[in-house]
Design a protein around this motif. Structure first.
Motif, mmCIF file in Angstrom:
data_model
loop_
_atom_site.group_PDB
_atom_site.id
_atom_site.type_symbol
_atom_site.label_atom_id
_atom_site.label_comp_id
_atom_site.label_asym_id
_atom_site.label_seq_id
_atom_site.Cartn_x
_atom_site.Cartn_y
_atom_site.Cartn_z
ATOM 1 N N ILE A 58 1.796 -3.748 3.264
ATOM 2 C CA ILE A 58 1.112 -2.089 3.443
ATOM 3 C C ILE A 58 -0.244 -2.361 3.542
ATOM 4 C CG2 ILE A 58 1.364 -0.053 2.280
ATOM 5 C CD1 ILE A 58 4.087 -0.835 0.903
ATOM 6 N N THR A 59 -0.645 -1.530 4.654
ATOM 7 C CA THR A 59 -2.217 -1.177 4.684
ATOM 8 C C THR A 59 -3.027 0.030 4.189
ATOM 9 O OG1 THR A 59 -1.598 -0.421 6.956
ATOM 10 C CG2 THR A 59 -1.952 -2.701 6.752
ATOM 11 N N GLU A 60 -1.886 1.153 3.991
ATOM 12 C CA GLU A 60 -2.240 2.134 3.206
ATOM 13 C C GLU A 60 -2.760 2.022 1.783
ATOM 14 O OE1 GLU A 60 0.641 1.599 4.648
ATOM 15 O OE2 GLU A 60 1.440 3.577 5.854
ATOM 16 N N LYS A 61 -3.728 2.945 1.506
ATOM 17 C CA LYS A 61 -3.948 2.861 0.022
ATOM 18 C C LYS A 61 -3.287 3.327 -1.013
ATOM 19 C CE LYS A 61 -8.004 0.655 0.283
ATOM 20 N NZ LYS A 61 -8.215 -0.707 -0.248
ATOM 21 N N GLU A 62 -2.505 4.414 -0.198
ATOM 22 C CA GLU A 62 -1.595 5.127 -0.950
ATOM 23 C C GLU A 62 -0.020 5.406 -0.314
ATOM 24 O OE1 GLU A 62 -1.041 9.438 -3.708
ATOM 25 O OE2 GLU A 62 -2.894 8.871 -2.640
ATOM 26 N N ASP A 104 11.349 15.163 -8.337
ATOM 27 C CA ASP A 104 12.381 14.434 -9.308
ATOM 28 C C ASP A 104 12.706 13.111 -8.418
ATOM 29 O OD1 ASP A 104 13.059 16.108 -11.029
ATOM 30 O OD2 ASP A 104 14.059 17.389 -9.883
ATOM 31 N N ASN A 105 12.316 13.017 -7.076
ATOM 32 C CA ASN A 105 12.699 12.160 -5.994
ATOM 33 C C ASN A 105 11.606 11.056 -5.641
ATOM 34 O OD1 ASN A 105 15.440 13.153 -5.832
ATOM 35 N ND2 ASN A 105 14.525 14.822 -4.933
ATOM 36 N N THR A 106 10.362 11.395 -5.867
ATOM 37 C CA THR A 106 9.261 10.956 -5.276
ATOM 38 C C THR A 106 8.212 10.215 -6.075
ATOM 39 O OG1 THR A 106 9.643 12.031 -3.032
ATOM 40 C CG2 THR A 106 7.397 11.136 -3.270
ATOM 41 N N TRP A 107 7.882 8.878 -5.861
ATOM 42 C CA TRP A 107 6.643 8.600 -6.601
ATOM 43 C C TRP A 107 5.594 7.979 -5.624
ATOM 44 C CZ3 TRP A 107 11.855 7.891 -7.210
ATOM 45 C CH2 TRP A 107 12.368 7.793 -8.444
ATOM 46 N N SER A 108 4.314 8.515 -5.948
ATOM 47 C CA SER A 108 3.234 8.026 -5.071
ATOM 48 C C SER A 108 2.382 6.764 -5.787
ATOM 49 C CB SER A 108 2.235 9.264 -4.917
ATOM 50 O OG SER A 108 1.196 9.051 -4.060
ATOM 51 N N ILE A 109 2.391 5.885 -4.850
ATOM 52 C CA ILE A 109 1.913 4.378 -5.512
ATOM 53 C C ILE A 109 0.404 4.315 -4.965
ATOM 54 C CG2 ILE A 109 2.106 2.006 -5.408
ATOM 55 C CD1 ILE A 109 5.121 2.520 -4.797
ATOM 56 N N LEU A 110 -0.462 4.052 -5.954
ATOM 57 C CA LEU A 110 -1.836 3.966 -5.553
ATOM 58 C C LEU A 110 -2.177 2.480 -5.468
ATOM 59 C CD1 LEU A 110 -3.391 6.117 -8.453
ATOM 60 C CD2 LEU A 110 -2.762 6.944 -5.883
ATOM 61 N N ASN A 111 -3.082 2.126 -4.626
ATOM 62 C CA ASN A 111 -3.630 0.746 -4.235
ATOM 63 C C ASN A 111 -2.392 0.039 -3.630
ATOM 64 O OD1 ASN A 111 -6.264 0.792 -5.397
ATOM 65 N ND2 ASN A 111 -5.495 0.611 -7.442
ATOM 66 N N ALA A 112 -1.542 0.769 -2.796
ATOM 67 C CA ALA A 112 -0.357 0.376 -2.110
ATOM 68 C C ALA A 112 -0.806 -0.886 -1.276
ATOM 69 C CB ALA A 112 0.155 1.423 -1.422
ATOM 70 N N ASP A 113 -2.120 -1.063 -0.826
ATOM 71 C CA ASP A 113 -1.998 -2.404 -0.102
ATOM 72 C C ASP A 113 -2.118 -3.593 -0.956
ATOM 73 O OD1 ASP A 113 -4.462 -1.697 -1.713
ATOM 74 O OD2 ASP A 113 -5.899 -2.519 -0.155
ATOM 75 N N LYS A 114 -1.888 -3.426 -2.231
ATOM 76 C CA LYS A 114 -1.726 -4.592 -3.079
ATOM 77 C C LYS A 114 0.093 -4.804 -3.429
ATOM 78 C CE LYS A 114 -6.241 -4.618 -4.738
ATOM 79 N NZ LYS A 114 -7.301 -4.519 -6.075
ATOM 80 N N LEU A 115 0.532 -3.846 -2.853
ATOM 81 C CA LEU A 115 2.044 -3.671 -3.449
ATOM 82 C C LEU A 115 2.741 -4.885 -2.907
ATOM 83 C CD1 LEU A 115 4.362 -1.812 -4.829
ATOM 84 C CD2 LEU A 115 4.644 -0.921 -2.496
#
Length: 626
Positions: A58-62, A104-115
């Motif tokens: 993933i290249t996005e930050k979030e 209820d259904n969504t999680w926003s992940i930070l530093n996604a480029d490291k996921l």
């Protein structure tokens, strides 16, 4: 291609066993992007299943990760993310990344480029149905001898990766067999301990296809048969071993053969799976009975206590409806369906076609292919007219469809199976008249399939004009008057075209349950309740009232779990037998008794007019294939 695919699986299997993966090298980045998912049905803890979802780089930050709030075919918001626990987002070293819970259904992940991957636990819905409104065929079950994997309850998606292929590994106990329309892929040799004996591997082109592909695990192997070019698979879970897949094979094979004949050269699917879950109807088991369609399969939930005759009838009516969805929305659908948004969906205006025409086909094919008599078909049509009258609301069908997730439209949704089917019937009769019997609604659907097909959605706003242009102006007039607008349908006018008319007729029936009329139902407490509405003559003579709860029949107590024996006992009555009933009415015990006589009811029956012309008779013959 094969080598790249094998490399992707090998990497995934290692990850699934807990081995951290290194960031992709430049060479590895050339591998086709896929989302790799693992579902572990072996190491189940506290009735919860572990899931791993492993995206490509993933290249996005979030980035956002979601489970569906709604799935196609349900028309209700169910929020499957509510049943997720212990959500984690991990980097390539196994460290947890920060995230925020959006809803209820969504999680926003930070530093996604490291996921590297996300992991979580899934709770099932069948054993807590008193706590939610999820329709059972769209729900989930986690039990040692059965898993119902509606994927909307297990596997989520990253908001920017929904159109990537998904590869899914399901680890399962060796004693369980998978039933699904998905084609299983061979698991390549790896250092992992998994073998084909305790894992299944599947691949789909995009997330929407995954949600459209349920899997059910049972202790008995599914059975299958072939009709034309279509393999039909039947998988049955019967908790007490009352039924097996073989029990339903005769009625389903006869049904599918007739459906294929009815559809003619209209292409359906190479494989179709019928996944049947029979519920104990206990407090911690499925309570919502019916089915949910998928493009190549259906999930059916019915009470295990039902006698075989009723289950066979239900299989024909319910599964036939779901199978006809291979026509619409599989082959004919709008942009709203094709690009369905699982969390903020825009609904299509054309439920009259997706559900109404499908339900009409599910009934019409039975008379057209000789499975039922014309009189039995007429009775079904009349019952739909009677049921449709009960729905109120000063709005059109297209308006209701577009706003079906909201009140007051939501309460009118079930009318798609009543008035919606009657709309299909009227269009069929209009086309028969305009073509001198040579063309009908099925011909229109074939034309629409050639015009659009599964990969070319139509525009909602212009669809009725398109239908009119591809059929007859009279069809367009009907749709504008009675579907876009709220004009009442004079069904007598359409029956006149084929020489049919109404007449009140005395009709014999069974005491409690027949293929035509049900006078009892179950409630959540497992009791047998007499339905509100017109009861047959014998029940009225005995003094039974709608809402009475049955305690005993002829001094033997019954409840929903023993309803099958009750039906058998009442069907064995002969004229003049003494009948005693004990019921609960408004909290009080009431004893009823009398002599048995053949039950009957007065019905407004549809039948052939003695004044029908030869032209009307010929049109009726074309309509019914007689």
């Amino acid at each position: 291609m094969k080598l790249l695919y094998t490399a992707a699986i090998a990497a995934f299997l290692l990850v699934g066993c807990g081995t951290p993966k290194a960031p992709l090298s430049a060479t590895q980045k050339e591998t086709p992007k896929v989302v790799l998912t693992s579902v572990d049905l072996i190491n189940v803890t506290d009735d919860k299943v572990s899931v791993v979802v492993n995206p490509p780089t993933i290249t996005e930050k979030e980035i956002k990760f979601s489970l569906p709030a709604i799935v196609p075919g349900t028309y209700s918001r169910d929020d499957y993310g509510k049943y997720i626990e212990a959500f984690k987002a991990l980097d390539y070293s196994g460290n947890e990344l920060q995230f925020t819970k959006v809803d209820d259904n969504t999680w926003s992940i930070l530093n996604a480029d490291k996921l590297d991957k996300v992991t979580y636990l899934v709770n099932d819905t069948f054993d807590i149905e008193s706590e939610h409104d999820i329709f059972s065929p769209t729900g989930t079950n986690i039990a040692s001898n059965n898993y119902v994997l509606n994927m909307n309850g297990f596997i989520g998606y990253f908001n920017t990766l929904k159109n990537l292929p998904y590869e899914v590994l399901i680890k399962h106990p060796e004693t369980l067999y998978a039933g699904t329309s998905l084609n299983e892929l061979e698991i390549p040799n790896t250092k992992d301990s998994l073998t084909a004996a305790n894992a299944n591997y599947y691949k789909v082109d995009r997330y929407a296809d995954l949600i459209d592909s349920p899997v059910m695990y049972t202790e008995n192997e599914p059975v299958s048969f072939t009709v034309g070019e279509t393999e039909v698979l039947i998988n049955v879970f019967s908790p007490n071993g009352t039924y097996s897949a073989e029990d339903f094979k005769p009625v389903i094979s006869t049904m599918v053969e007739a459906q294929k004949a009815y559809l003619g050269d209209l292409k359906t699917t190479n494989k179709y799976a019928i996944l049947v879950y029979l519920s104990t109807v206990g407090a911690e088991d499925a309570q919502g009975f019916g089915a949910l369609e998928h493009n190549t399969s259906t999930v059916v939930v019915m009470p295990e206590q039902y006698p075989k005759q009723l289950l066979d009838k239900a299989m024909v009516d319910i599964v036939a409806h779901e199978f006809f969805h291979v026509v619409t929305p599989l082959s004919i659908h709008s942009e709203e369906i094709h690009f369905f948004d699982f969390n903020t969906p825009k609904m299509s205006q054309h439920l009259w076609m997706y559900e109404g025409v499908t339900e009409y086909f599910a009934q019409h094919f039975q008379v057209y292919e000789g499975l039922v008599t014309p009189e039995e078909f007429y009775d079904v049509i009349v019952s739909k007219i009677d049921n449709a009258i009960r729905y109120t609301g000063d709005f059109s069908f297209t308006e209701m469809s577009k706003n079906v997730l909201e009140e007051p439209y939501k309460d009118a949704y079930a009318n798609v199976y009543e008035k919606g089917a009657l709309i299909g019937m009227c269009i069929d009769l209009i086309m028969r008249e305009q073509s001198n019997g040579e063309k009908g609604l099925i011909d229109l659907m074939k034309t629409l399939t050639k015009r659009f097909g599964s990969t070319s959605p139509f525009s909602d706003d212009t669809f009725i004009e398109t239908v009119a242009a591809l059929s007859y102006p009279e069809v367009g007039d009907f749709l504008r008057d009675h579907v876009q607008n709220n004009g009442a349908i004079n069904y007598t006018e359409y029956f006149y075209l084929v020489g049919l008319e109404f007449a009140e007729t005395k009709t014999n029936t069974a005491l409690l349950a027949s293929q035509d009329v049900q006078y009892i139902r179950g409630n959540e407490a497992g009791e047998i309740v007499f339905v509100n509405g017109e009861l047959n003559s014998t029940l009225q003579d005995l003094g039974v009232l709608g809402g009475d709860v049955l305690v005993s029949f002829n001094k033997k107590e019954y409840n929903l779990s023993t309803a099958r024996g009750l039906i058998i006992a009442t069907n064995g009555l002969v004229e003049g037998d003494t009948v005693t009933l004990t019921v609960k009415r408004n909290g009080e015990t009431v004893n009823l008794s009398g002599k048995y006589s053949t039950p009957s009811y007065l019905a407004n029956k549809l039948g052939e007019s003695p004044y029908a012309t030869e032209e009307q008779k010929a049109l009726r013959a074309a309509w019914l294939n007689k």
